[in-house]
Design a protein around this motif. Structure first.
Motif, PDB file in Angstrom:
ATOM      1  N   PHE A   1      -1.491  -8.673   2.531  1.00  0.00           N
ATOM      2  CA  PHE A   1      -1.313 -10.080   2.120  1.00  0.00           C
ATOM      3  C   PHE A   1      -2.376 -10.969   2.766  1.00  0.00           C
ATOM      4  O   PHE A   1      -3.023 -11.788   2.099  1.00  0.00           O
ATOM      5  CB  PHE A   1       0.101 -10.534   2.524  1.00  0.00           C
ATOM      6  N   THR A   2      -2.578 -10.794   4.069  1.00  0.00           N
ATOM      7  CA  THR A   2      -3.577 -11.582   4.806  1.00  0.00           C
ATOM      8  C   THR A   2      -4.984 -11.323   4.265  1.00  0.00           C
ATOM      9  O   THR A   2      -5.775 -12.259   4.062  1.00  0.00           O
ATOM     10  CB  THR A   2      -3.525 -11.225   6.315  1.00  0.00           C
ATOM     11  N   LEU A   3      -5.289 -10.061   4.028  1.00  0.00           N
ATOM     12  CA  LEU A   3      -6.629  -9.696   3.534  1.00  0.00           C
ATOM     13  C   LEU A   3      -6.867 -10.245   2.127  1.00  0.00           C
ATOM     14  O   LEU A   3      -7.957 -10.736   1.822  1.00  0.00           O
ATOM     15  CB  LEU A   3      -6.796  -8.172   3.557  1.00  0.00           C
ATOM     16  N   ASN A   4      -5.847 -10.179   1.276  1.00  0.00           N
ATOM     17  CA  ASN A   4      -5.963 -10.744  -0.075  1.00  0.00           C
ATOM     18  C   ASN A   4      -6.310 -12.230  -0.019  1.00  0.00           C
ATOM     19  O   ASN A   4      -7.208 -12.692  -0.725  1.00  0.00           O
ATOM     20  CB  ASN A   4      -4.637 -10.571  -0.841  1.00  0.00           C
TER      21      ASN A   4
ATOM     22  N   ILE B   1      -5.847  -4.343  -3.153  1.00  0.00           N
ATOM     23  CA  ILE B   1      -5.762  -3.157  -2.299  1.00  0.00           C
ATOM     24  C   ILE B   1      -4.723  -2.251  -2.952  1.00  0.00           C
ATOM     25  O   ILE B   1      -3.596  -2.684  -3.232  1.00  0.00           O
ATOM     26  CB  ILE B   1      -5.361  -3.528  -0.864  1.00  0.00           C
ATOM     27  N   ALA B   2      -5.128  -1.021  -3.259  1.00  0.00           N
ATOM     28  CA  ALA B   2      -4.256  -0.146  -4.053  1.00  0.00           C
ATOM     29  C   ALA B   2      -4.205   1.252  -3.459  1.00  0.00           C
ATOM     30  O   ALA B   2      -5.123   1.688  -2.756  1.00  0.00           O
ATOM     31  CB  ALA B   2      -4.768  -0.085  -5.497  1.00  0.00           C
ATOM     32  N   LYS B   3      -3.126   1.950  -3.788  1.00  0.00           N
ATOM     33  CA  LYS B   3      -2.995   3.355  -3.395  1.00  0.00           C
ATOM     34  C   LYS B   3      -3.946   4.186  -4.243  1.00  0.00           C
ATOM     35  O   LYS B   3      -4.054   3.974  -5.455  1.00  0.00           O
ATOM     36  CB  LYS B   3      -1.554   3.843  -3.614  1.00  0.00           C
ATOM     37  N   VAL B   4      -4.625   5.145  -3.638  1.00  0.00           N
ATOM     38  CA  VAL B   4      -5.551   6.011  -4.370  1.00  0.00           C
ATOM     39  C   VAL B   4      -4.791   6.853  -5.399  1.00  0.00           C
ATOM     40  O   VAL B   4      -5.270   7.086  -6.513  1.00  0.00           O
ATOM     41  CB  VAL B   4      -6.344   6.916  -3.386  1.00  0.00           C
TER      42      VAL B   4
ATOM     43  N   LYS C   1       1.929  -4.198  -1.311  1.00  0.00           N
ATOM     44  CA  LYS C   1       2.334  -5.361  -0.510  1.00  0.00           C
ATOM     45  C   LYS C   1       2.271  -4.967   0.972  1.00  0.00           C
ATOM     46  O   LYS C   1       1.918  -5.749   1.826  1.00  0.00           O
ATOM     47  CB  LYS C   1       3.777  -5.757  -0.862  1.00  0.00           C
ATOM     48  N   ARG C   2       2.656  -3.679   1.210  1.00  0.00           N
ATOM     49  CA  ARG C   2       2.753  -3.190   2.590  1.00  0.00           C
ATOM     50  C   ARG C   2       2.109  -1.826   2.709  1.00  0.00           C
ATOM     51  O   ARG C   2       2.221  -1.008   1.813  1.00  0.00           O
ATOM     52  CB  ARG C   2       4.229  -3.028   2.946  1.00  0.00           C
ATOM     53  N   LYS C   3       1.459  -1.585   3.841  1.00  0.00           N
ATOM     54  CA  LYS C   3       0.840  -0.278   4.077  1.00  0.00           C
ATOM     55  C   LYS C   3       1.907   0.733   4.510  1.00  0.00           C
ATOM     56  O   LYS C   3       2.865   0.371   5.180  1.00  0.00           O
ATOM     57  CB  LYS C   3      -0.210  -0.396   5.189  1.00  0.00           C
ATOM     58  N   GLN C   4       1.692   1.996   4.108  1.00  0.00           N
ATOM     59  CA  GLN C   4       2.581   3.073   4.555  1.00  0.00           C
ATOM     60  C   GLN C   4       1.749   4.141   5.250  1.00  0.00           C
ATOM     61  O   GLN C   4       0.605   4.394   4.844  1.00  0.00           O
ATOM     62  CB  GLN C   4       3.294   3.699   3.350  1.00  0.00           C
ATOM     63  N   LYS C   5       2.333   4.768   6.251  1.00  0.00           N
ATOM     64  CA  LYS C   5       1.618   5.834   6.975  1.00  0.00           C
ATOM     65  C   LYS C   5       1.359   7.022   6.050  1.00  0.00           C
ATOM     66  O   LYS C   5       2.155   7.331   5.175  1.00  0.00           O
ATOM     67  CB  LYS C   5       2.452   6.293   8.179  1.00  0.00           C
ATOM     68  N   GLY C   6       0.213   7.672   6.261  1.00  0.00           N
ATOM     69  CA  GLY C   6      -0.094   8.886   5.513  1.00  0.00           C
ATOM     70  C   GLY C   6      -0.483   8.652   4.062  1.00  0.00           C
ATOM     71  O   GLY C   6      -0.478   9.576   3.258  1.00  0.00           O
TER      72      GLY C   6
END
Length: 284
Positions: free
Chosen positions: A223-226, A246-249, A256-261
């Motif tokens: 959100f901040t980066l956007n 920012i998107a998942k490959v 909206k939120r990053k997830q580990k791995g």
């Protein structure tokens, strides 16, 4: 022997049959012409990994959703052929007319790419990926390559091509190749030839923004980066932001939120005047 240049589907089919009969491999580099160093890097990689390389030069009408963009797209066939002939005698150029590919009906097949086609570029270019899928199915059928090479600048397209091969049950192996950049970071694109001096000077800003996003990705939220990216382009004199995501490959869905791995990339589309520039960067 001078480099073979074919306009007719039949002539390419004859060459392909002869290569396959001799148990040689074919690498394929599809292009819309106006070749630059980035295209040549794809061709060079294909030459290293295959006995012959077929390069298509074809401005595909069905993947343009903007008529002016189609009309203005640079066409430089003679200089393209000259560039390629300096690389190897094992290159065959296929430069067909739209009629040669589509016959009398210039229509796209409707594809379901599992939602990949609705993200980013798909939101702004209706029908674009149906056009890409349709023309590549034609080319893969004609050229019957062992491997086909695509630049990661069009990363969404690369994922869609992999999905196309799965849907159509084709045996071609799809190879993604790193983005080729100017020294100032601007991603090489045939459209860059249309930029005026001011736009050319301003355009490296796109990559510098992506680099900063990559640097901050570990510590700042999506959100901040956007919001930061929106602010960077808000009052820019030469560049207007169309989208930043920012998107998942894996599925290219915005996060909206990053997830580990999970692997992420940042994607951007910017207008410099009427010329649309896209870029992306791996974030982790």
């Amino acid at each position: 022997m001078s480099m073979q240049v074919h306009e007719k589907r039949l002539d390419i089919l004859v060459d392909v049959a002869s290569i396959k009969k001799n148990k040689k491999t074919i690498g394929f580099v599809p292009t819309m012409g106006a070749l630059h160093r980035g295209h040549l890097a794809l061709v060079e990689k294909a030459l290293k990994e295959n006995d012959y390389v077929i390069v298509s030069i074809f401005v595909n009408p069905t993947q343009f959703n903007n008529d002016a963009d189609l009309v203005n797209y640079p066409r430089t066939l003679d200089s393209d052929i000259e560039l390629l002939s300096g690389l190897s005698k094992n290159i065959i150029v296929f430069a067909p007319t739209p009629k040669e590919i589509y016959g009398d009906k210039m229509l796209s097949t409707k594809y379901n790419f599992n939602g990949l086609e609705h993200e980013m570029e798909g939101k702004f270019r209706a029908g674009h990926f149906d056009g890409v899928g349709t023309v590549l199915k034609h080319f893969f059928t004609i050229v019957n390559p062992d491997k086909a090479y695509f630049g990661e600048k069009d990363f969404q397209q690369l994922q869609i091509v992999k999905k196309l091969v799965e849907i159509e049950k084709m045996t071609v192996q799809i190879i993604g190749c790193p983005i080729y950049r100017e020294e100032n970071g601007l991603a090489l694109s045939s459209r860059n030839k249309r930029l005026n001096t001011k736009q050319l000077e301003a355009s490296p800003f796109i990559y510098s923004v992506l680099q900063q996003v990559k640097k901050d990705f570990g510590t700042k939220s999506a959100f901040t980066l956007n919001n930061w990216v929106l602010g960077q382009f808000k009052n820019h004199d030469e560049l207007k932001l169309e989208y930043f995501e920012i998107a998942k490959v894996s599925d290219l869905k915005s996060i909206k939120r990053k997830q580990k791995g999970t692997k992420y990339r940042a994607f951007i589309a910017v207008f410099a005047g009427e010329i649309r520039l896209i870029d992306n960067i791996a974030l982790n």
